[in-house]
Design a protein around this motif. Structure first.
Motif, PDB file in Angstrom:
ATOM      1  N   PRO A 308      24.764  38.660  45.408  1.00  0.00           N
ATOM      2  CA  PRO A 308      25.752  38.498  44.338  1.00  0.00           C
ATOM      3  C   PRO A 308      26.509  37.177  44.398  1.00  0.00           C
ATOM      4  O   PRO A 308      27.078  36.749  43.394  1.00  0.00           O
ATOM      5  N   ALA A 309      26.499  36.527  45.562  1.00  0.00           N
ATOM      6  CA  ALA A 309      27.175  35.231  45.678  1.00  0.00           C
ATOM      7  C   ALA A 309      26.546  34.176  44.765  1.00  0.00           C
ATOM      8  O   ALA A 309      27.162  33.149  44.468  1.00  0.00           O
ATOM      9  N   LEU A 310      25.313  34.412  44.322  1.00  0.00           N
ATOM     10  CA  LEU A 310      24.644  33.480  43.423  1.00  0.00           C
ATOM     11  C   LEU A 310      25.169  33.564  41.991  1.00  0.00           C
ATOM     12  O   LEU A 310      24.792  32.748  41.144  1.00  0.00           O
ATOM     13  N   ALA A 311      26.025  34.540  41.722  1.00  0.00           N
ATOM     14  CA  ALA A 311      26.469  34.772  40.343  1.00  0.00           C
ATOM     15  C   ALA A 311      27.184  33.573  39.752  1.00  0.00           C
ATOM     16  O   ALA A 311      27.147  33.349  38.535  1.00  0.00           O
ATOM     17  N   GLY A 312      27.842  32.773  40.578  1.00  0.00           N
ATOM     18  CA  GLY A 312      28.539  31.595  40.086  1.00  0.00           C
ATOM     19  C   GLY A 312      27.624  30.557  39.486  1.00  0.00           C
ATOM     20  O   GLY A 312      28.077  29.631  38.805  1.00  0.00           O
ATOM     21  N   GLN A 313      26.314  30.683  39.729  1.00  0.00           N
ATOM     22  CA  GLN A 313      25.339  29.762  39.178  1.00  0.00           C
ATOM     23  C   GLN A 313      24.570  30.367  38.001  1.00  0.00           C
ATOM     24  O   GLN A 313      23.641  29.755  37.485  1.00  0.00           O
ATOM     25  N   ALA A 314      24.955  31.589  37.592  1.00  0.00           N
ATOM     26  CA  ALA A 314      24.148  32.330  36.625  1.00  0.00           C
ATOM     27  C   ALA A 314      24.657  32.232  35.195  1.00  0.00           C
ATOM     28  O   ALA A 314      23.970  32.652  34.268  1.00  0.00           O
ATOM     29  N   VAL A 315      25.841  31.702  34.993  1.00  0.00           N
ATOM     30  CA  VAL A 315      26.380  31.543  33.646  1.00  0.00           C
ATOM     31  C   VAL A 315      26.971  30.142  33.513  1.00  0.00           C
ATOM     32  O   VAL A 315      27.155  29.449  34.515  1.00  0.00           O
ATOM     33  N   THR A 316      27.269  29.732  32.305  1.00  0.00           N
ATOM     34  CA  THR A 316      27.853  28.404  32.090  1.00  0.00           C
ATOM     35  C   THR A 316      29.167  28.521  31.331  1.00  0.00           C
ATOM     36  O   THR A 316      29.428  29.518  30.646  1.00  0.00           O
ATOM     37  N   ARG A 317      29.962  27.478  31.453  1.00  0.00           N
ATOM     38  CA  ARG A 317      31.218  27.368  30.729  1.00  0.00           C
ATOM     39  C   ARG A 317      31.285  25.987  30.063  1.00  0.00           C
ATOM     40  O   ARG A 317      30.803  25.004  30.638  1.00  0.00           O
ATOM     41  N   THR A 318      31.862  25.926  28.891  1.00  0.00           N
ATOM     42  CA  THR A 318      32.132  24.660  28.221  1.00  0.00           C
ATOM     43  C   THR A 318      33.641  24.529  28.058  1.00  0.00           C
ATOM     44  O   THR A 318      34.272  25.391  27.434  1.00  0.00           O
ATOM     45  N   VAL A 319      34.199  23.491  28.648  1.00  0.00           N
ATOM     46  CA  VAL A 319      35.653  23.309  28.602  1.00  0.00           C
ATOM     47  C   VAL A 319      35.963  21.939  28.023  1.00  0.00           C
ATOM     48  O   VAL A 319      35.178  20.998  28.156  1.00  0.00           O
ATOM     49  N   GLU A 320      37.105  21.817  27.364  1.00  0.00           N
ATOM     50  CA  GLU A 320      37.521  20.563  26.754  1.00  0.00           C
ATOM     51  C   GLU A 320      38.801  20.059  27.415  1.00  0.00           C
ATOM     52  O   GLU A 320      39.797  20.790  27.507  1.00  0.00           O
ATOM     53  N   PHE A 321      38.762  18.822  27.874  1.00  0.00           N
ATOM     54  CA  PHE A 321      39.943  18.142  28.396  1.00  0.00           C
ATOM     55  C   PHE A 321      40.461  17.201  27.310  1.00  0.00           C
ATOM     56  O   PHE A 321      39.681  16.504  26.658  1.00  0.00           O
ATOM     57  N   SER A 322      41.746  17.165  27.105  1.00  0.00           N
ATOM     58  CA  SER A 322      42.328  16.217  26.149  1.00  0.00           C
ATOM     59  C   SER A 322      43.550  15.565  26.775  1.00  0.00           C
ATOM     60  O   SER A 322      44.143  16.079  27.723  1.00  0.00           O
ATOM     61  N   GLY A 323      43.912  14.381  26.236  1.00  0.00           N
ATOM     62  CA  GLY A 323      45.071  13.660  26.731  1.00  0.00           C
ATOM     63  C   GLY A 323      44.828  12.923  28.031  1.00  0.00           C
ATOM     64  O   GLY A 323      45.773  12.589  28.751  1.00  0.00           O
ATOM     65  N   LEU A 324      43.566  12.647  28.364  1.00  0.00           N
ATOM     66  CA  LEU A 324      43.242  11.957  29.618  1.00  0.00           C
ATOM     67  C   LEU A 324      43.351  10.442  29.447  1.00  0.00           C
ATOM     68  O   LEU A 324      42.931   9.888  28.427  1.00  0.00           O
ATOM     69  N   ASP A 325      43.864   9.789  30.479  1.00  0.00           N
ATOM     70  CA  ASP A 325      43.842   8.321  30.439  1.00  0.00           C
ATOM     71  C   ASP A 325      42.544   7.837  31.090  1.00  0.00           C
ATOM     72  O   ASP A 325      41.787   8.633  31.664  1.00  0.00           O
ATOM     73  N   PRO A 326      42.227   6.544  31.006  1.00  0.00           N
ATOM     74  CA  PRO A 326      40.943   6.052  31.529  1.00  0.00           C
ATOM     75  C   PRO A 326      40.726   6.373  33.007  1.00  0.00           C
ATOM     76  O   PRO A 326      39.599   6.697  33.412  1.00  0.00           O
ATOM     77  N   GLU A 327      41.767   6.283  33.826  1.00  0.00           N
ATOM     78  CA  GLU A 327      41.593   6.580  35.249  1.00  0.00           C
ATOM     79  C   GLU A 327      41.239   8.043  35.457  1.00  0.00           C
ATOM     80  O   GLU A 327      40.363   8.385  36.272  1.00  0.00           O
ATOM     81  N   GLU A 328      41.880   8.915  34.708  1.00  0.00           N
ATOM     82  CA  GLU A 328      41.609  10.356  34.844  1.00  0.00           C
ATOM     83  C   GLU A 328      40.196  10.685  34.376  1.00  0.00           C
ATOM     84  O   GLU A 328      39.478  11.472  35.013  1.00  0.00           O
ATOM     85  N   ILE A 329      39.770  10.094  33.249  1.00  0.00           N
ATOM     86  CA  ILE A 329      38.402  10.317  32.785  1.00  0.00           C
ATOM     87  C   ILE A 329      37.403   9.776  33.806  1.00  0.00           C
ATOM     88  O   ILE A 329      36.366  10.397  34.078  1.00  0.00           O
ATOM     89  N   GLY A 330      37.709   8.659  34.390  1.00  0.00           N
ATOM     90  CA  GLY A 330      36.819   8.097  35.405  1.00  0.00           C
ATOM     91  C   GLY A 330      36.672   9.022  36.596  1.00  0.00           C
ATOM     92  O   GLY A 330      35.557   9.212  37.115  1.00  0.00           O
ATOM     93  N   ALA A 331      37.774   9.599  37.053  1.00  0.00           N
ATOM     94  CA  ALA A 331      37.714  10.535  38.180  1.00  0.00           C
ATOM     95  C   ALA A 331      36.896  11.769  37.820  1.00  0.00           C
ATOM     96  O   ALA A 331      36.110  12.284  38.627  1.00  0.00           O
ATOM     97  N   LEU A 332      37.083  12.233  36.583  1.00  0.00           N
ATOM     98  CA  LEU A 332      36.344  13.410  36.133  1.00  0.00           C
ATOM     99  C   LEU A 332      34.852  13.103  36.045  1.00  0.00           C
ATOM    100  O   LEU A 332      34.005  13.906  36.481  1.00  0.00           O
ATOM    101  N   ARG A 333      34.507  11.932  35.507  1.00  0.00           N
ATOM    102  CA  ARG A 333      33.092  11.556  35.410  1.00  0.00           C
ATOM    103  C   ARG A 333      32.455  11.438  36.788  1.00  0.00           C
ATOM    104  O   ARG A 333      31.315  11.847  36.994  1.00  0.00           O
ATOM    105  N   ALA A 334      33.194  10.881  37.733  1.00  0.00           N
ATOM    106  CA  ALA A 334      32.653  10.731  39.085  1.00  0.00           C
ATOM    107  C   ALA A 334      32.402  12.088  39.726  1.00  0.00           C
ATOM    108  O   ALA A 334      31.378  12.290  40.403  1.00  0.00           O
ATOM    109  N   ALA A 335      33.312  13.017  39.506  1.00  0.00           N
ATOM    110  CA  ALA A 335      33.143  14.357  40.075  1.00  0.00           C
ATOM    111  C   ALA A 335      31.967  15.079  39.435  1.00  0.00           C
ATOM    112  O   ALA A 335      31.177  15.749  40.109  1.00  0.00           O
ATOM    113  N   VAL A 336      31.830  14.924  38.117  1.00  0.00           N
ATOM    114  CA  VAL A 336      30.721  15.571  37.405  1.00  0.00           C
ATOM    115  C   VAL A 336      29.387  14.996  37.865  1.00  0.00           C
ATOM    116  O   VAL A 336      28.380  15.721  37.997  1.00  0.00           O
TER     117      VAL A 336
END
Length: 385
Positions: A308-336
């Motif tokens: 059951p620990a595999l369940a976290g890989q069995a579905v997807t989520r779509t989330v929207e971030f708004s109000g990000l500045d360039p540095e924050e978007i850059g950090a998010l892109r790097a993490a993704v």
């Protein structure tokens, strides 16, 4: 998801939602319009108000399930069975007749005398019940309950409800019922609402689901309605329950509930099922499961023997971030970029698509850039459950 044949009535994903109308032969039952001790009057009610209004199944109760009353013994239930059988025999309508009981002796007697199925409100607390139902080749509703014939449905935590349904196993014709209602003093209205939110999880056993939510307190409180005024909230919940995968709805308001159930079925997401010939001509079935959360996925993974620990890989989520500045978007892109997720958008707004497990990793990797992004990432962790 298996289809259960209840005396010729198919119950499952590929069939219409089934409506179970209620007849009581117990004078102590609180809903007086459905209570009869005269077989002819009971049969008229069944034909006109239940089958005539669209009930596929008639559930006959021998005693009130209200916890304020003493539990009847099997012998006392058997004394009332004659009235139930006479009412069934006097009915001219075409429906499946179900006997509500917790005792295998009563189930055996009822099935031997013409009843088609059993509604076990103690969920096989009587260990002989599954064998009796299997011997009669009868469908049986198994309501979540402690292993105690005196305490039907007195389970509060949703995880415990799920586990209680496994008590003494399942027959090939079992329908599961997560037991909505005030079955114990400890069970709260929020417990029922949480069970309803997680209704799809109960599909994890692969058996059809019955819900009994008609005019229940956990719905009435939301709208501030008493029992008499609670039909609209029941109908709204009925559509939602069927859309979430319920197959049978037990109700006193048959015609209205039937319509609400049909709406829920009409707008439920299609579950894809295709059969094809395998290499040796055997049927190969493919079904898209109705899974929207990691918790639901965990139930199905566990059912087939996976981790059951595999369940976290069995579905997807779509989330929207708004109000990000360039540095924050850059950090998010790097993490993704370090995950299996993907990100699209810029100029302050970005969509991130990934599994709950992937989003949790992104949340950890992108933290520490700014208080605003950290707050957004904490919110992101909330959608990974």
């Amino acid at each position: 998801m298996r289809t259960v044949d209840a005396a010729g009535l198919p119950i499952g994903d590929e069939h219409p939602p089934r409506i179970m109308g209620v007849l009581n032969v117990s004078k102590e039952s609180p809903y007086s319009p459905s209570v009869f001790d005269d077989p002819e009057a009971a049969a008229a009610y069944v034909d006109e108000e239940l089958i005539g209004e669209g009930a596929d199944i008639v559930d006959v109760g021998l005693e009130s399930a209200n916890k304020r009353f003493e539990v009847l013994s099997a012998e006392e239930e058997l004394e009332r069975l004659d009235t139930a059988v006479a009412a069934m025999e006097a009915s001219s309508g075409d429906a499946v007749f179900s006997i509500e009981t917790r005792y295998h002796e009563v189930a055996d007697a009822a099935l031997s005398r013409g009843f088609d199925m059993v509604n076990d409100i103690c969920g096989f607390a009587d260990p002989e019940m599954p064998a009796v139902c299997a011997a009669h080749d009868a469908a049986v509703v198994k309501m979540a309950s402690p292993p105690d014939l005196q305490r039907p449905g007195a389970v509060e935590d949703v995880d415990d409800i799920y586990d209680a349904l496994a008590l003494n196993g399942f027959t090939d014709k079992t329908i599961v019922d997560p037991a909505f209602g005030g079955w114990s003093d400890e069970k709260t209205l929020e417990d029922d609402r949480e069970t309803f939110r997680r209704l799809r999880e109960f599909r994890g056993y692969g058996h059809p689901i019955l819900v009994s939510i008609n005019r229940k307190n956990f719905l009435r409180e939301v709208a501030g309605r008493d029992t008499e005024a609670a039909l609209p909230v029941s109908l709204a919940a009925t559509s939602m329950a069927v859309e979430r995968g319920a197959h049978v709805v037990r109700t006193h308001d048959v015609a209205e509930t039937r319509d609400a159930a049909l709406i829920g079925k009409e707008f439920a997401r299609d579950r894809v099922r295709r059969d094809a010939a395998g290499d040796e001509g055997e049927a190969v079935s493919v079904e898209e499961l109705d899974v929207t959360t990691a918790g639901e996925a965990a139930r199905h993974i566990d059912r087939v023997g996976g981790d059951p620990a595999l369940a976290g890989q069995a579905v997807t989520r779509t989330v929207e971030f708004s109000g990000l500045d360039p540095e924050e978007i850059g950090a998010l892109r790097a993490a993704v970029a370090e995950s299996s997720a993907f990100i699209v958008g810029d100029a302050g707004t970005a969509l991130v698509v990934g599994t709950p497990a992937g989003l949790r990793n992104i949340s950890a990797a992108a933290s520490g850039v700014s208080d605003g992004l950290d707050a957004a990432l904490r919110a992101l962790r909330g959608v990974t459950e």
